[in-house]
Design an enzyme around this catalytic site. Structure first.
Site, PDB file in Angstrom:
ATOM      1  CG  ASP A  13     100.593  21.594 -31.166  1.00 39.74           C
ATOM      2  OD1 ASP A  13      99.530  20.974 -30.976  1.00 39.74           O
ATOM      3  OD2 ASP A  13     100.636  22.705 -31.740  1.00 39.74           O
TER       4      ASP A  13
ATOM      5  CD  GLU B  30      98.271  17.541 -32.536  1.00 36.34           C
ATOM      6  OE1 GLU B  30      97.071  17.594 -32.186  1.00 36.34           O
ATOM      7  OE2 GLU B  30      99.002  18.549 -32.560  1.00 36.34           O
TER       8      GLU B  30
END
Length: 703
Positions: A342, A378
């Site tokens: 993330d 990401e």
């Protein structure tokens, strides 16, 4: 109670069959107490007197699995210097393998008083916070082996443990929303029939429900608020939270592996749940605040490139050790197969700017365990220069946000150059080829947990996030969505028909694209969130997958068919970029790929630059695949013509000459089922096919 010196490594609590070794790093502390917690609310304090390289440690004979514990750190409380030690706060072990309980929000878990933030708060947090748990590390893995599915054969299914299983009618009530629910045959059967090879789980590291959300009657449903980087989140366990969650998670991984499905974890190593200078003191902040967090020039405050209040200090050797130890633990002990990181741009912020050669990537590159599993970034954060799609090192794959945006724009009718769509369809060579990566570096997706579901992408022009309690201010406002003529629910058959066709268009495009496709859970059922594009706090039926009574819907069958079409044909999952010319060798005189206008003429530069650009034909030559098979053999496949009509009007497409005499229609998104039967329409070179508005057709020619 006997207390032996113990060892400084490994960090955390390590049970050996006779007792437990405890070790915790802190450079800030003057003194550290290990607190063994009892069920009557009392605790036994054991001072960790031994210290090696700032690691305090002790071995306590007789401490068994299931024992709850925490640390009290005595030291300076001086926020002006970045120090926030406070022995009144029971702190979670950063290396806890399991966590019991949850945070009960109140002033007790904060290091200051609400009415006087400059004054230290000495209220005891123990009755109000979570406890670390000693676990039994032993587990019978049997003959478990990682599937090690190659990227070009991978189909990722992004899912939430609770959201996927909470409303499944085939699961016993007690297994819904749990790791055991993931392992249930009914869920695994669905995934295998769908053709999924990897289950990417939204955060399962122990996370915390934010104080603000709890006060609003909401929860941090998504879980991007980690506090325990080694512990499976206890709320997803059906067996208990005194270590049973570890066994339950391992059992789920073993069951998924038996079905040939890899497990990829969405991990949040960029920040913790302790927030900014006004956040709670739960673990790292009280153990050694300046060693764990990136502080500003005024050490009272935190640098925040994540939008969550803090960012971990990625140039700290102790932070890097924590992350690498956590990653290795999940691979070696929990048998997971990869990670999606993330806000991964934050991990590259060794100093201020995003640095692709930062220490974190150096460690990953040389690690013999982590470098061998799937690593997905990401590739953005909210800091300056944080959008880094295409800029991660060669070992990494990336969520390709440019793929998502381009495909959405094409099918909603946004004027955009066809050249960019062509690049996204063929693996985004403009992003990945220059640094030695291949099409498989591109994780292609149209929808994910963050944003509209597939159904809502074609049913809403605007977000509808009122349930989140922020007056619809939260969430992305530019969604590249189109409601097909009516906002939200409608009975108009024409609108509903167009929406269904658009969903088929998105799924078909995703599965026909080079790279690695990712499906968001429930999209195969046209799951809706009522237009909410930021359901991070909606732990309820708005976010949970509403499983249909029958798993035989047209959309589900179409998704299955497209996944299996991709799996059956290597021309759709090439390991190298196209050459745009005939491949060397005697195999074929035709180019490996060719581009045509609807009239059947080869695309010119003027055609590529034309606006609006909404229609083209793509030839994929199955006999000109340049990469060899595992034994060096030539890979031969059928050839395909992909015809895209994203315009609002029907268009005639000419089947180009010289590519093959006879073709069969194998995909037609204008049909309700999307996939004609094997006796589908035959077409010949020179024939004209009329594609209805906003549809695509795939023709197949046997090798």
């Amino acid at each position: 109670m006997q207390v032996w010196p113990g060892e400084a490594y490994p960090l955390g609590a390590t049970y050996d069959g006779a007792g437990t070794n405890f070790a915790v790093f802190t450079e800030a502390a003057d003194r550290v107490e290990l607190c063994l917690l009892h069920d009557d609310g009392s605790e036994t304090a054991v001072e960790l007197r031994e210290s090696d390289a700032f690691v305090r440690h002790a071995y306590v004979p007789g401490v068994m699995p299931g024992q709850r514990y925490g640390f009290r750190v005595h030291g300076p409380y001086d926020p002006a210097r970045g120090l926030r030690c406070n022995s009144a706060k029971l702190l979670l072990d950063p290396y806890a393998k399991a966590v019991s309980g949850s945070v009960r929000w109140g002033e007790e878990v904060y290091g200051y008083h609400f009415d006087a933030p400059e004054r230290r708060n000495d209220l005891d947090s123990a009755p109000h916070t979570m406890a670390s748990v000693v676990i039994n590390p032993y587990f019978d893995w049997g003959d478990d082996r990682p599937p090690r599915t190659e990227y070009h054969r991978t189909v990722i299914y992004e899912a939430h443990v609770k959201g996927l299983t909470m409303r499944h009618p085939g699961l016993p009530e007690e297994l819904r929303g749990t790791y055991a629910g993931l392992a249930h045959p009914a869920v695994i059967e669905h995934l295998t029939k769908l053709g999924v090879t990897a289950l990417e789980l939204m955060p399962v590291h122990q996370f915390v429900n934010d104080h603000r959300l709890v006060d609003m009657g909401l929860n941090n449903y998504w879980g991007y608020n980690t506090l325990g980087f080694f512990a499976p989140h206890n709320a997803y366990a059906s067996w208990g939270d005194r270590g049973q969650q570890v066994l339950e998670f391992k059992s789920a991984v073993r069951a998924l592996h038996e079905a040939g499905i890899e497990v990829i974890l969405d991990v949040v190593y960029n920040h913790t749940a302790e927030g900014n200078h006004l956040g709670p003191t739960l673990s790292f902040k009280g153990i050694d605040n300046p060693s764990y967090y990136r502080l500003t020039d005024d050490p009272r405050y935190y640098m925040d490139t994540t939008g969550t209040g803090n960012s971990l200090l990625m140039r700290s050797p102790h932070v890097l050790q924590l992350i690498m130890d956590s990653l290795r633990y999940w691979v070696t002990e929990m048998h997971v197969d990869g990670f999606r990181f993330d806000l991964a741009a934050t991990l590259a912020r060794q100093f201020h700017e995003v640095d692709r050669l930062s220490a974190f990537f150096d460690l990953i590159q040389q690690d013999p365990v982590i470098s061998r599993v799937k690593l997905i970034a990401e590739p953005w954060d909210v800091g300056e220069g944080g959008y880094q799609v295409g800029n991660f090192p060669p070992l990494w794959s990336e969520w390709n946000g440019k793929y998502r945006d381009t495909v959405r724009d094409l099918w909603r009718g946004e004027s955009r150059a066809l050249a960019e769509f062509a690049s996204r369809l063929t693996g985004s060579s403009d992003l990945y080829q220059d640094d030695g990566r291949r099409p498989l570096a591109s994780i292609n997706f149209v929808t994910c947990h963050d944003g509209f579901t597939l159904h809502d992408l074609v049913a809403y022009n605007d977000k509808h996030n009122d349930a989140n309690g922020e007056d619809n201010r939260d969430g992305e406002s530019h969604n590249r969505s189109w409601n097909c003529g009516a906002e939200g629910d409608t009975d108009d058959p024409e609108v509903l028909g167009l929406r269904a066709r658009q969903m088929r268009n998105f799924i078909a495009t995703l599965m026909l694209s080079q790279g690695v496709p990712m499906i968001s859970h429930g999209d195969e059922f046209a799951r809706t969130q009522g237009g909410n594009n930021n359901a991070y706090c909606q732990d309820n039926e708005l976010s949970w997958v509403d499983w249909p009574d029958s798993l035989e819907s047209d959309l589900l069958e179409f998704v299955r068919s497209m996944v299996w079409l991709r799996r059956d044909h290597p021309v759709f999952r090439r390991r190298r970029f196209f050459h745009g010319r005939p491949v060397e060798g005697p195999h074929d005189e035709l180019s490996d790929i060719a581009w045509f206008t609807p009239d059947g003429g080869e695309m010119t530069q003027q055609d590529w630059d034309s606006a609006p650009a909404s229609a083209l034909t793509v030839f994929l030559n199955g006999n000109a695949i340049s990469e060899p098979g595992p034994r060096g053999e030539h890979i031969a496949d059928d050839s395909f013509l992909l015809m895209f009509n994203a315009s609002p009007e029907p268009l005639d497409f000419l089947v180009p000459a010289d590519l093959g005499r006879q073709w069969q229609v194998v995909v037609d998104t204008a049909r309700t089922d999307g996939v004609p039967p094997n006796t589908g329409e035959k077409v010949a070179a020179g024939d004209r096919i009329t594609l209805p508005d906003r549809s695509l057709t795939v023709l197949q020619r046997p090798a």
